[in-house]
Design a protein around this motif. Structure first.
Motif, short mmCIF file in Angstrom:
data_model
loop_
_atom_site.label_atom_id
_atom_site.label_comp_id
_atom_site.label_asym_id
_atom_site.label_seq_id
_atom_site.Cartn_x
_atom_site.Cartn_y
_atom_site.Cartn_z
N SER A 107 2.41 -68.31 26.73
CA SER A 107 3.79 -67.88 26.95
C SER A 107 4.47 -68.78 27.96
O SER A 107 3.82 -69.49 28.73
N ARG B 135 7.81 -65.13 27.34
CA ARG B 135 7.86 -65.11 25.87
C ARG B 135 6.88 -66.12 25.31
O ARG B 135 6.64 -67.16 25.90
N GLY C 148 4.80 -68.55 18.77
CA GLY C 148 4.47 -67.34 18.02
C GLY C 148 3.38 -67.60 17.01
O GLY C 148 2.97 -68.74 16.76
N ARG D 260 12.47 -68.46 20.53
CA ARG D 260 11.78 -67.67 21.56
C ARG D 260 12.54 -67.73 22.88
O ARG D 260 12.63 -66.76 23.61
N GLU E 229 12.85 -62.76 18.08
CA GLU E 229 11.46 -62.56 17.67
C GLU E 229 11.18 -63.36 16.41
O GLU E 229 12.09 -63.84 15.74
#
Length: 180
Positions: free
Chosen positions: A37, A41, A45, A109, A114
């Motif tokens: 992260s 965030r 992903g 992000r 998302e």
């Protein structure tokens, strides 16, 4: 002239159009960001994986090779002056498309979106911009001869329509979780 410009635009971008779709089919596995992260965030992903990136890039390069093989017959049958793909250009277009998608994921992000969230404009042209930049860096003479201003304009106009329609089709087939 307009038909040939559109045909060249789509033809020349096919090695960049295919990688992200192929990545959906062959993806999975270890995320590129390994779960890391930044600023609270995820960096990218779970949707951006090493396998998907490699598979997508390979699919784009292989497609360029197939287009090179079919080019004489297709150009002869249609009368269109379609470009061939030197290896460096093929790799640049395919890898650039994947890099653009990865960069867009990073930007999404950072803006709090998302995975799968829409980011109009970026979603449709991220891979195009990166593919073109990389092609001009890696194969400048080829890129300048193929991606003239009219061809670039055609790419920018046609790509969002193609992108949205193929994503909608993948969604209907259950290959994507969102239709955009």
């Amino acid at each position: 002239m307009v038909v040939e410009t559109l045909a060249v635009a789509v033809w020349a971008m096919l090695p960049a159009y295919v990688p992200n779709n192929a990545a959906v089919l062959v993806g999975g596995g270890t995320p590129i960001d390994a779960g890391r992260s930044y600023g609270g965030r995820r960096l990218l992903g779970d949707g951006k994986t090493w396998r998907g990136t490699a598979g997508g890039t390979l699919a784009g390069v292989l497609l360029a090779g197939l287009l090179n093989l079919g080019r004489p017959a297709i150009a002869g049958a249609t009368g269109l002056d379609l470009p061939g793909f030197p290896p460096a250009a093929a790799v640049a277009l395919a890898a650039g498309a994947m890099a653009g998608d990865i960069l867009a994921s990073f930007l999404k992000r950072r803006t709090g979106r998302e995975r799968g969230a829409s980011f109009p404009g970026l979603d449709q042209l991220d891979f195009v911009a990166a593919a073109l930049v990389l092609a001009f860096l890696v194969a400048p003479a080829w890129a300048a001869s193929v991606f003239t201003l009219p061809v670039i304009v055609a790419v920018v106009v046609v790509t969002p329509v193609l992108h949205l329609s193929t994503n909608a089709g993948a969604y209907l087939l259950g290959l994507k979780e969102e239709p955009y």
